[in-house]
Write a protein that holds these residues in place. Structure first.
Motif, PDB file in Angstrom:
ATOM      1  N   GLY A 349     -30.805  49.177 -59.059  1.00 41.63           N
ATOM      2  CA  GLY A 349     -31.639  47.849 -58.195  1.00 41.63           C
ATOM      3  C   GLY A 349     -33.222  48.156 -58.230  1.00 41.63           C
ATOM      4  O   GLY A 349     -33.908  47.477 -58.290  1.00 41.63           O
ATOM      5  N   MET A 350     -34.047  49.414 -59.351  1.00 42.69           N
ATOM      6  CA  MET A 350     -35.151  49.931 -58.781  1.00 42.69           C
ATOM      7  C   MET A 350     -35.396  49.953 -60.545  1.00 42.69           C
ATOM      8  O   MET A 350     -34.272  49.809 -61.455  1.00 42.69           O
ATOM      9  CB  MET A 350     -35.339  51.578 -58.779  1.00 42.69           C
ATOM     10  CG  MET A 350     -34.748  51.812 -56.658  1.00 42.69           C
ATOM     11  SD  MET A 350     -34.894  53.581 -56.293  1.00 42.69           S
ATOM     12  CE  MET A 350     -37.194  54.307 -56.897  1.00 42.69           C
ATOM     13  N   THR A 379     -26.844  48.655 -62.871  1.00 44.63           N
ATOM     14  CA  THR A 379     -25.177  49.327 -63.328  1.00 44.63           C
ATOM     15  C   THR A 379     -24.603  49.949 -63.815  1.00 44.63           C
ATOM     16  O   THR A 379     -23.941  51.492 -64.335  1.00 44.63           O
ATOM     17  CB  THR A 379     -23.151  48.441 -62.208  1.00 44.63           C
ATOM     18  OG1 THR A 379     -24.264  47.184 -63.268  1.00 44.63           O
ATOM     19  CG2 THR A 379     -24.427  48.457 -61.387  1.00 44.63           C
ATOM     20  N   ARG A 380     -25.290  49.427 -65.818  1.00 50.39           N
ATOM     21  CA  ARG A 380     -24.950  49.988 -66.413  1.00 50.39           C
ATOM     22  C   ARG A 380     -25.386  51.166 -67.130  1.00 50.39           C
ATOM     23  O   ARG A 380     -25.145  52.289 -67.421  1.00 50.39           O
ATOM     24  CB  ARG A 380     -25.299  49.575 -67.886  1.00 50.39           C
ATOM     25  CG  ARG A 380     -24.699  49.176 -69.123  1.00 50.39           C
ATOM     26  CD  ARG A 380     -24.904  47.993 -70.504  1.00 50.39           C
ATOM     27  NE  ARG A 380     -24.364  48.487 -71.615  1.00 50.39           N
ATOM     28  CZ  ARG A 380     -24.970  47.564 -72.628  1.00 50.39           C
ATOM     29  NH1 ARG A 380     -26.110  46.954 -72.866  1.00 50.39           N
ATOM     30  NH2 ARG A 380     -24.524  48.054 -73.792  1.00 50.39           N
ATOM     31  N   VAL A 381     -26.782  51.668 -66.610  1.00 50.80           N
ATOM     32  CA  VAL A 381     -27.618  52.927 -67.572  1.00 50.80           C
ATOM     33  C   VAL A 381     -26.654  53.809 -66.276  1.00 50.80           C
ATOM     34  O   VAL A 381     -26.317  55.135 -66.322  1.00 50.80           O
ATOM     35  CB  VAL A 381     -28.733  52.234 -66.798  1.00 50.80           C
ATOM     36  CG1 VAL A 381     -30.188  53.626 -66.769  1.00 50.80           C
ATOM     37  CG2 VAL A 381     -29.917  51.630 -68.207  1.00 50.80           C
ATOM     38  N   ALA A 386     -24.220  58.289 -64.594  1.00 51.14           N
ATOM     39  CA  ALA A 386     -22.413  59.145 -63.739  1.00 51.14           C
ATOM     40  C   ALA A 386     -21.914  59.974 -64.686  1.00 51.14           C
ATOM     41  O   ALA A 386     -21.554  61.171 -64.689  1.00 51.14           O
ATOM     42  CB  ALA A 386     -22.050  58.188 -62.925  1.00 51.14           C
ATOM     43  N   GLU A 387     -21.146  59.302 -66.557  1.00 49.96           N
ATOM     44  CA  GLU A 387     -20.784  60.105 -66.976  1.00 49.96           C
ATOM     45  C   GLU A 387     -21.609  60.801 -67.524  1.00 49.96           C
ATOM     46  O   GLU A 387     -20.912  61.953 -67.757  1.00 49.96           O
ATOM     47  CB  GLU A 387     -20.627  59.084 -67.915  1.00 49.96           C
ATOM     48  CG  GLU A 387     -20.111  57.854 -67.838  1.00 49.96           C
ATOM     49  CD  GLU A 387     -18.146  58.522 -67.377  1.00 49.96           C
ATOM     50  OE1 GLU A 387     -17.472  59.827 -67.933  1.00 49.96           O
ATOM     51  OE2 GLU A 387     -17.386  58.124 -66.499  1.00 49.96           O
ATOM     52  N   SER A 397     -23.342  61.343 -59.249  1.00 51.70           N
ATOM     53  CA  SER A 397     -23.736  60.020 -58.439  1.00 51.70           C
ATOM     54  C   SER A 397     -24.089  58.818 -59.294  1.00 51.70           C
ATOM     55  O   SER A 397     -24.534  58.049 -59.100  1.00 51.70           O
ATOM     56  CB  SER A 397     -24.745  60.778 -57.350  1.00 51.70           C
ATOM     57  OG  SER A 397     -25.915  61.551 -58.473  1.00 51.70           O
ATOM     58  N   GLY A 398     -24.669  59.062 -60.188  1.00 56.22           N
ATOM     59  CA  GLY A 398     -24.887  58.100 -61.108  1.00 56.22           C
ATOM     60  C   GLY A 398     -26.668  57.921 -60.422  1.00 56.22           C
ATOM     61  O   GLY A 398     -27.132  56.791 -61.175  1.00 56.22           O
TER      62      GLY A 398
END
Length: 650
Positions: A349-350, A379-381, A386-387, A397-398
């Motif tokens: 969201g940032m 969320t995709r980034v 996270a991966e 944590s992502g």
């Protein structure tokens, strides 16, 4: 009387008359008497064997003539003609106090002594005391004999080394840690003095096998994160000619100083853990200079491996060392040739100008995003991040954290290198023998492990202290277990947390199972055993100065969190009865169910058959059982502080 009898008597009288004359001349086998007031050189008068016949009149005459020649000051040596006739060797004139020169001729082979040599004897080897010793002045008669002056012995290499060490010890030492450095120098000097300044590294004018092996190890000090840059390197070989003894002595001292520095750094001398935090009770076992020098010098060709062994012996240290070597061999790829700049932690969201670089790094920009979403951390980034975190030992944590940026960038590999070096330094604080059976608690990993015979048999999650109430770092031994414990509330918690609640609610303590009483004139609070007890149903005791221990907790939901730093300093254990079984061991007869069966309102004590070592550690970088490097958040900032203290931060 017959003629035969008369002739025999005359011959007997003639023989007796000759013998006193020979004695008076003092030329055959005897030395002249020394003048009064002087010491005569010791002499051993030859004793003629019993079967030697009396000398003939011709021999007596020759001896008398020789004695007369000796009295002549102009006669000082034999003529060639005499030498050819194999006469006794020329004697050495000895100036007596009265000025007359006596004779000191060796006896002939007929007397039973060794045959004389045809080579004149050296005056230094045969002359007695000089005039300075006798206190008298000889007369100048002909050519006087030169006085013998002892030649001073050439200094040995030990003498040269002694002098060089004295100069080394006289050098001024100022600046930071001057007192400690003076003490180390004094220890080195004392070590050499105890061995009478015999060298350690020089033999036959060149460095020995131990010196070569040790210098090779020191050349690779960086492999263990050690630094000897500020110390002079030993120079055993010069550009022209052989090195002088003074140069070799200097090289000997320089090498000893570097070996001591290596051994002490390797065993943890660079940093006092108390400089990082008062809650770090770990104490490095720093090696003494004498121990380092003696063991390395005695190792010969194995001096290098012996010196290297002053580094931590644990497998965890060696694994980090290998990862450091791998990191230095390889350079991670850089996104579009550009490192990702530092900045605030990003979450979904940032928006941030670094997002396009992150998309490019993971190949997410194949389809041009909507202009308004170009900088959005979506969320995709976050999923791609996270991966990446999971694959690189980071908490998945992502979130785009500083450590994730360092791993992604690759343009500044020193960040990860510094973290590895700092964690290698943490290992130097640990006991060298941690025990084949032990309990390890790694604070940044929020994990407890039970090790038996150096194999992991049980592990689980833990909750550790908050940054403001940090769990201390130290080693101890668990001695007993308490089931249904009381909780004696620390005074700091009473003052900071309970009193404000009591002001609002006078029943706050009693409603939660606390007892209030006085102890030594002071207010004391304790919580009764039960399901609401803050220690849960069981605690594990290892008496220590920090008053911390491992225990159960009634708030088990906190174990679901990834960052589990919630306590006041103690360590809360998930599934504590399973931990009790692993801790007590199969031979104790205490199974998980048997221990749990004791739960109630009464305290029960279970003592370990043998105290179990426990190490509460702080490692933000470690290698897991699969050989993968794992990185954890620096929750107490200890890693960062060590990097600064070692001068690693760039």
């Amino acid at each position: 009387m017959s003629w035969f009898t008369l002739l025999s008597g005359l011959l007997l009288v003639a023989g007796l008359a000759v013998r006193p004359a020979m004695a008076d001349d003092q030329t055959i086998g005897q030395k002249p008497l020394a003048p009064l007031g002087t010491e005569a050189a010791p002499a051993t008068a030859p004793v003629a064997p019993a079967n030697v016949q009396p000398q003939s009149a011709d021999k007596v005459k020759a001896s008398t003539e020789d004695a007369a020649a000796a009295d002549d000051p102009q006669v000082t040596e034999s003529s060639p003609e005499t030498d050819k006739m194999q006469s006794p060797p020329p004697f050495v004139p000895v100036p007596p106090a009265g000025g007359a020169v006596g004779t000191d001729r060796p006896s002939s082979p007929e007397s039973g002594a060794a045959a004389p040599s045809s080579t004149p004897a050296s005056p230094a080897a045969t002359a007695p005391a000089t005039p300075a010793q006798s206190g008298s002045t000889p007369k100048q008669a002909g050519t006087p004999a030169a006085a013998s002056v002892p030649t001073p012995a050439a200094p040995t290499f030990a003498d040269v080394l002694h002098k060089a060490l004295d100069a080394y010890g006289a050098r001024p030492i100022e600046g930071r840690d001057a007192a400690e450095r003076r003490k180390l120098r004094a220890d080195i000097l004392a070590f050499y003095a105890a061995r009478n300044y015999a060298p350690l590294w020089v033999e036959d004018g060149k460095p020995n096998a131990a010196a070569h092996s040790a210098m090779d190890r020191i050349a690779h000090a960086g492999d263990d994160g050690l630094s000897l840059r500020d110390m002079p390197a030993p120079v055993f070989v010069q550009a022209e000619g052989e090195p002088s003894d003074n140069a070799l002595a200097t090289a000997e001292i320089d090498l000893s100083a570097r070996i001591v520095a290596y051994g002490r750094q390797a065993s943890g001398s660079r940093l006092d853990p108390r400089r990082i935090s008062a809650l770090i009770g770990a104490k490095p076992e720093v090696a003494a200079p004498a121990q380092i020098l003696a063991s390395v010098a005695a190792a010969g060709t194995n001096a290098g491996p012996v010196l290297e062994a002053f580094n931590p012996p644990q497998a965890g240290y060696r694994a980090l060392r290998e990862k450091l070597a791998e990191l230095r061999r390889e350079t991670p790829p850089v996104a579009d040739g550009k490192p990702i700049p530092r900045g605030p932690t990003l979450k979904v969201g940032m928006s941030d100008p670094r997002v396009p670089l992150i998309r490019a790094r993971f190949g997410l920009d194949t389809e041009p995003p909507v202009a308004s979403d170009d900088l959005l951390y979506d969320t995709r980034v976050a999923g791609a991040v996270a991966e990446f975190q999971k694959a690189n030992g980071l908490p998945a944590s992502g979130l785009l954290t500083a450590r994730t940026i360092a791993a992604l960038s690759g343009g500044q590999p020193s960040r990860l290198e510094n973290e590895l070096l700092a964690n290698m330094e943490f290992w130097r604080w640990m006991p060298r023998d941690m025990g084949s059976d032990r309990v390890d608690v790694n604070i940044p990993d929020f994990t407890v492990r039970v090790i038996r015979d150096n194999h992991l048999i049980w592990q689980n999650k833990v909750i550790v202290g908050k940054p403001q109430t940090a769990t201390p770092v130290f080693s101890n031994a668990i001695r007993y277990v308490i089931v249904n414990p009381y909780w004696n509330v620390p005074a700091s918690i009473i003052r900071k947390e309970m009193l404000p609640h009591l002001e609002r609610d006078p029943t706050y303590l009693s409603s939660r199972g606390f007892e209030v009483f006085t102890r030594h004139g002071r207010l004391a609070v304790r919580q009764l055993p039960g399901p609401r007890n803050a220690l849960g149903r069981i605690k594990f005791i290892f008496p220590n100065d920090y008053s911390v221990y491992l225990h159960d907790t009634p708030t088990r939901g906190l174990f679901a969190s990834k960052r589990r730093a919630y306590s006041h300093g103690c360590v809360r254990v998930n599934k504590p009865f399973g931990f009790a079984q692993a801790l007590l061991g199969p031979a104790s007869g205490w199974s998980e169910s048997r221990v749990e069966h004791l739960v109630g309102s009464k305290q029960h004590y279970i003592y370990l058959q043998k105290p179990m070592p426990i190490h509460i550690e702080y490692f933000t970088a470690f290698v897991d059982a699969d050989g993968r490097l794992q990185l954890r958040d620096d929750i107490y900032r200890y890693t960062h502080k060590v990097e600064l203290a070692l001068g690693l931060e760039r």
